[in-house]
Scaffold this active site. Sequence first.
Site, PDB file in Angstrom:
ATOM      1  N   ASP A 453       0.754  -1.261   0.000  1.00 21.32           N
ATOM      2  CA  ASP A 453       0.000   0.000   0.000  1.00 21.32           C
ATOM      3  C   ASP A 453       0.787   1.316   0.000  1.00 21.32           C
ATOM      4  OD1 ASP A 453      -1.724  -2.095   0.371  1.00 21.32           O
ATOM      5  OD2 ASP A 453      -2.883  -1.153   1.960  1.00 21.32           O
ATOM      6  N   GLU A 684      -1.193  -8.672  12.422  1.00 19.60           N
ATOM      7  CA  GLU A 684      -1.047  -8.315  11.005  1.00 19.60           C
ATOM      8  C   GLU A 684       0.398  -7.951  10.664  1.00 19.60           C
ATOM      9  OE1 GLU A 684      -3.261  -4.830   9.958  1.00 19.60           O
ATOM     10  OE2 GLU A 684      -3.266  -5.298   7.820  1.00 19.60           O
TER      11      GLU A 684
HETATM   12  C1  6A9 Z   1     -10.720  -2.387   4.575  1.00 22.10           C
HETATM   13  C2  6A9 Z   1     -11.847  -2.210   6.705  1.00 22.10           C
HETATM   14  C3  6A9 Z   1     -11.694  -2.584  10.327  1.00 22.10           C
HETATM   15  C4  6A9 Z   1      -3.700  -4.437   3.620  1.00 22.10           C
HETATM   16  O1  6A9 Z   1      -4.605  -8.422   4.298  1.00 22.10           O
HETATM   17  C5  6A9 Z   1      -5.429  -7.758   3.408  1.00 22.10           C
HETATM   18  C6  6A9 Z   1      -4.749  -6.518   2.876  1.00 22.10           C
HETATM   19  C7  6A9 Z   1      -3.443  -6.882   2.163  1.00 22.10           C
HETATM   20  O2  6A9 Z   1      -3.734  -7.551   0.966  1.00 22.10           O
HETATM   21  C8  6A9 Z   1      -2.603  -5.684   1.836  1.00 22.10           C
HETATM   22  O3  6A9 Z   1      -1.377  -6.119   1.316  1.00 22.10           O
HETATM   23  N1  6A9 Z   1      -4.519  -5.588   3.963  1.00 22.10           N
HETATM   24  C9  6A9 Z   1      -2.373  -4.855   3.061  1.00 22.10           C
HETATM   25  O4  6A9 Z   1      -1.590  -3.734   2.745  1.00 22.10           O
HETATM   26  C10 6A9 Z   1      -5.777  -5.139   4.620  1.00 22.10           C
HETATM   27  C11 6A9 Z   1      -6.687  -4.427   3.674  1.00 22.10           C
HETATM   28  C12 6A9 Z   1      -7.787  -3.682   4.308  1.00 22.10           C
HETATM   29  C13 6A9 Z   1      -8.744  -3.121   3.299  1.00 22.10           C
HETATM   30  C14 6A9 Z   1      -9.518  -1.972   3.809  1.00 22.10           C
HETATM   31  C15 6A9 Z   1     -10.998  -1.498   5.706  1.00 22.10           C
HETATM   32  C16 6A9 Z   1     -11.544  -1.812   8.086  1.00 22.10           C
HETATM   33  O5  6A9 Z   1     -12.075  -2.769   8.980  1.00 22.10           O
END
Ligand code: 6A9
Length: 714
Positions: A453, A684
């Site tokens: 990101d 995470e």
């Molecule tokens: C949603 C919702 C509390 C961000 O693990 C999933 C992804 C990855 O693919 C990516 O590489 N995550 C990483 O940079 C999370 C993506 C969240 C999406 C936005 C918001 C909030 O809920």
Amino acid sequence: MKTRSPRAVVTGLMWLQHGGNLRHTSEQNDGVSRYGWLMHDGENFGVQEIRDEGLLLRTEFVKQPGGDHGGDWSWRVTAKMEGKGPAPLLSLFFYVATDGQGTLRPVLENGTRLAAVAGTAEELGDFTLTFLPPTGEGGEGPKYASYNFLAAGVPGLHRLTDLVRHSLRESSVFSPTGRPRRRFFGVSSTGGLPGEPPRGQLLLHQVTLEPPAVLEVTLESGSAAGARHGRLAGPALSAALTRHTAAFERRFEDTFGLGTRGVSLPAPRFAQAALSEMLGGIGFFHGRSLLRSERREEPLPGMESVLFTAVPSRSCFPRGFLWDEGFHLLLLARWDPALARDILAHWLDLLNADGWIPREQILGEEARSRVPPEFVLQHSETANPPTLLLALERLLPDAPLPYLRRLFPRLRSWFEWLNRTQAGPEPFTFRWRGRDPDPERFLNPKTLSSGLDDYPHASHPSAQERHLDLRCWMALGARVLAALAERLGEPHAPYRDMAAALSDNALLDRLHWASELGTFADLGNHSSAVALRWHRPAPVPGQPPAAPQLRREVREAPRLQFVAALGYVSLFPLLLQLLQADSPRLPALLGSMSSEQQLWTPFGLRSLARDSPLYLRRNTEHDPPYWRGSVWVNINFLALRALHGYARAAGPHRERAAKLYRELRQNLVANVFRQYEATGFLWEHYRDSDGTGQGCHPFAGWSALVVLAMAEDY
Ligand code: 6A9
């Protein structure tokens, strides 16, 4: 518990410690202190523990195949209080709900105790769900309890919690003989959600008691009646759980061999839980994405799809993510290759006619209810790293040919879509599309498609950019497609040639080696002299002064140059093992990896070097650093895998790679384990300064790859 079908019958559990909150779905920051699957085989058996304000809930299930509709299953829920003091009153709400099809008929005892539900549904045929009376902890004697019952229409599964919450009234009475009477919240049919048309039916059984207690629920399939030897409850259920536990332990050891590697307790328990959390998070989703196409103004619904997939996080991201899934499958492919193949096939069925797969799969209302509106739309120019091919590479040797034959055209069109739509300015270069369109709002405009990101790329997005990570992913993709085509006896020369060109070390050097930075890098229209500044918009006569805004200030004009942002992206030629073992560039990369000023931490490799301009910098007022310093397990796993490879290949840097491998593995595994012991969760990402888990939890998506690192299975 639900069937793998679009309009599934769903069963579930809510609980309430009177005086506390109603608990149902897995939520971030809801105060439930620890929860997770300790064992789960992905199919027939699981053991979960939940710790919530002094209450310990243990939920265990066994499935027993038989008949024509998937067979029977049983759940056992054990509730007890940790610590001393009088037990609070506890309600457990067992429910069954339909969602568009199927019928449920309550079987009541004494007007208020829902003893059973007789049901019929598309996938399940006829079935009986039985709620057995609660017993004491050792299964001894019946236990005093109060019962309430609710039958209601359901406007959609995402509304179940609200529906139950709105039906609670403090008018029920708990009165065991010889003890004081206590009032408690019981469900009543006068609540409901007025004005929302029902899509299905809910039957709910509320049991109120003082822990400790054991409660069992069985689902018996009508068509399995002939195959069944007695009900799977009580001692029979205990025996089945014991048998499954032993089988799980054996299979875990056979698969990962932690015992034979001398990994000592409690680490293997942690590894079992990490795998089980991923398996327990697997779900079946159904519905349509909302899409944004470059060819149309209005968002449009995608095709109706079904997706069987693991998820990054049960609480935060309970849905499919494309590049996460490739990492999940690396682990699942070891535990259960057939399951991994099934999931991979579902993902490839999401291709549209152009060959595109949306990055984030928000299918249907239940999934959509968990996503803020600004994140719902999927843009049809947005790619995501083709990690599914990484997983396929692992599955390839044992996968049946007919399966591979069906996969091949889909993989080809997906890869060709990437090759066509993400092409760079020159041959053999690539560029992620869909970077943030309004660069002045951000310190560095994000690149969600890359998966990393906010990892810094060129400060001024342009068509001149060359993205190193994408180029390396394409090299890997071409290599895997060539191997697949060869295995199928299909023409493979074009993929072979492409793979050779993309891993040609001299060409890689020419396109991406930044001698002034001493590393590989992206090229783009870039300025390093940027900062966020408060900016007061010019006053408009007759209007109140506008609020100050944070805008980007560019103090030195951007120019076409290599982007100084040493970190995960710079390592990609090593991470995906495109560099030859005798590459003169390896020492520089190994040096950055092992330097504490740059990427080395006692907890794993940080994402962006400590001496890099945007290290730990916020992107906007509301956007804290994400891939700008934290330790991420997926990329550390790729690093371990690559170092393990370089440590085995003959070459001048073999010893150095081997040493780095050993230390990195030790640091990464020890920290994820330590954080699990301290908090009860996988996280995470992990803070580079002290290893603390950050972001979402539980996050048993790619963070569960520590299991493969413990097993040294790359
Ligand atoms: C949603 C919702 C509390 C961000 O693990 C999933 C992804 C990855 O693919 C990516 O590489 N995550 C990483 O940079 C999370 C993506 C969240 C999406 C936005 C918001 C909030 O809920």
